[in-house]
Structure formats: C-alpha cells, structure tokens
Design an enzyme around this catalytic site. Structure first.
Site, PDB file in Angstrom:
ATOM      1  N   CYS A 100      20.955   3.720  54.611  1.00 11.26           N
ATOM      2  CA  CYS A 100      19.806   3.183  55.201  1.00 11.26           C
ATOM      3  C   CYS A 100      19.864   1.745  55.188  1.00 11.26           C
ATOM      4  O   CYS A 100      19.106   0.930  56.094  1.00 11.26           O
ATOM      5  CB  CYS A 100      18.690   3.814  54.247  1.00 11.26           C
ATOM      6  SG  CYS A 100      18.315   5.559  54.107  1.00 11.26           S
ATOM      7  N   ASP A 127       0.964   3.350  76.554  1.00 10.31           N
ATOM      8  CA  ASP A 127      -0.174   4.426  76.703  1.00 10.31           C
ATOM      9  C   ASP A 127      -0.240   5.211  75.455  1.00 10.31           C
ATOM     10  O   ASP A 127      -1.098   6.120  75.200  1.00 10.31           O
ATOM     11  CB  ASP A 127       0.204   5.194  77.765  1.00 10.31           C
ATOM     12  CG  ASP A 127       1.444   6.199  77.731  1.00 10.31           C
ATOM     13  OD1 ASP A 127       2.244   5.877  76.790  1.00 10.31           O
ATOM     14  OD2 ASP A 127       1.640   6.711  78.868  1.00 10.31           O
TER      15      ASP A 127
HETATM   16  C1  BEZ Z   1      21.969   6.959  52.471  1.00  7.10           C
HETATM   17  O1  BEZ Z   1      21.309   6.021  53.166  1.00  7.10           O
HETATM   18  O2  BEZ Z   1      23.050   6.427  52.211  1.00  7.10           O
HETATM   19  C2  BEZ Z   1      21.703   8.113  52.387  1.00  7.10           C
HETATM   20  C3  BEZ Z   1      20.322   8.685  51.768  1.00  7.10           C
HETATM   21  C4  BEZ Z   1      20.168   9.841  51.633  1.00  7.10           C
HETATM   22  C5  BEZ Z   1      21.030  10.881  51.610  1.00  7.10           C
HETATM   23  C6  BEZ Z   1      22.479  10.537  51.949  1.00  7.10           C
HETATM   24  C7  BEZ Z   1      22.628   9.249  52.133  1.00  7.10           C
END
Ligand code: BEZ
Length: 233
Positions: A46, A139
C-alpha cells in the site's frame, strides 16, 4: 456482495478524510475522479501504491482528475502514514499529501461499494478492503472499475493510460486498441458503417486485410483530444 455496474451513478456519500469532511459529488465538481481503496495503512505494498499515486498526482490534475484514496483505517492513522509515504517518496516532509484519504473505519463505504476482499482478513478476522479502483466521469457515473486482491499492487501508470482512453472515447466515436498510448492510431468501432466512417474521420481510415475477408480491423489517426473539463463526459 453489492457492487456497482458501469454506468451507475456513484453514490454521493459523505465521509471523513484527511482533507476534512467530504461529500463525493461536491468534492468532484466538474472533474473526473479516481476513487481507490487499499487494504491497510502502514503496510508495504500500500505504501508503494500511494507513493506512486502521489508522484503521478500532477499528471492526474493535468487531466482534470481528482484522486481519492480510502481504507478501513482511522483518520489519525491516515495522517501519520501519509508522512511515511512522503518519506518513502523522498518528498519534502513539510508539504501536504496531494490527495485526500478517506477514513472508513466503520466500513460503511467498503460494504456499500463492494470493495471488501473476503479472502484477506485482519488479525481479528475482519475482511480488509481490496485494491479497488473506480474511475468516475464528470456526470458522476462509473466509467471503469478494477479489482485486485491485497497481495497484488496496482500499476498507476496504467490507471493514467485508461483515463486517457476514457476521456478520448467520451468525446469521439473511437475505441483504443491493446496497449494504446496517446498519439497512437485508434480504432473505428464496428457499429459505424463504412460510408459514415469516411465522413466522420477525414484524416482517413485504414483497413487491414484479413483471411476472413471481413473489414473490421479499421484504424484512424487519433482525433485531437477535446478538453477534459467538458461536463458531458
Ligand atoms: C500490503 O500492502 O503490503 C499488504 C496488505 C494486506 C495484505 C497483503 C499485503
């Protein structure tokens, strides 16, 4: 699990975000939007994803697209984690994170929008949000959706590429072929008869000969992109 179909109006939800209380349609105004979820703050994949989205945010702005991230973490976590993302990107610690992150810690939105990944759970057994992307037109209709599992990071250059295609095809009766990039030739959709194609595309239509003898592989130079701030997208 409920979800949205292409062409549906994306609900005008209200939520807390790192930019304050946000009402989706008001926040978007006449812009396009990319609303994307991630499983959890302070996780490696993430961090790389939001880092890349932050790097590309000027490119999204140039296309009149507002980015909005979302996860089931708290506002406090989002504020703290954004500093990590900035550091990962080697960005100035004093600068503001370029787009809002929604705190959906009560999971109302991930449930309503079908963003949960039932396969990926937190320590308490609660499903995490998947890596979902919704591209929203001016829209307020859903133009494209992508759903990746938590274990596979997305490619934000690809999201930028599909925005280019969506904006071009919103204003021109063309389709973009595999791996298309802005400036490449585009395709004439099968619904346009040959005679009409000649008048619609004065720059010319090139048809590739095929063993079937059918004349469906028709290319034309990319029409000039129309300004993406038009509201009839
Ligand atoms: C990650 O962002 O590394 C991750 C988050 C949840 C599960 C697996 C990886």
């Amino acid at each position: 699990m409920p979800g949205m179909l292409l062409g549906d109006i994306v609900p005008n939800f209200e939520a807390d975000s790192t930019f304050g209380r946000l009402k989706l349609h008001d926040f978007l105004g006449d812009s396009w939007g990319v609303l994307f979820s991630h499983p959890r703050d302070f996780t490696p994949v993430c961090t790389t994803e939001l880092g890349r989205a932050a790097q590309l945010s000027p490119e999204f702005s140039r296309r009149n697209v507002k980015l909005i991230a979302l996860s089931v973490d708290s506002l406090e976590d989002h504020h703290s984690w954004s500093k990590d993302i900035m550091a990962y990107n080697n960005m100035d610690a004093g600068s503001e994170f370029p787009f809002p992150i929604i705190a959906d810690d009560r999971r109302h939105l991930v449930e309503m929008l079908g963003m949960l990944d039932p396969e990926e759970k937190d320590q308490t057994g609660m499903p995490l949000s998947a890596r979902c992307v919704f591209v929203i037109g001016p829209d307020k209709k859903l133009k494209l959706s992508i759903l990746y599992p938590a274990t596979t990071g997305r490619n934000f250059d690809e999201i930028l590429r599909v925005v280019d295609s969506l904006q071009l095809t919103a204003h021109n009766r063309v389709a973009t072929p595999v791996d298309w990039r802005p400036g490449d030739s585009v395709m004439v959709p099968p619904s346009i008869p040959e005679q009409e194609a000649m008048t619609l595309f004065p720059a010319g239509v090139y048809t590739k000969d095929l063993p079937s003898g059918k004349k469906y592989l028709r290319y034309t130079p990319q029409p000039n992109p129309i300004s993406s701030d038009c509201t009839d997208g």
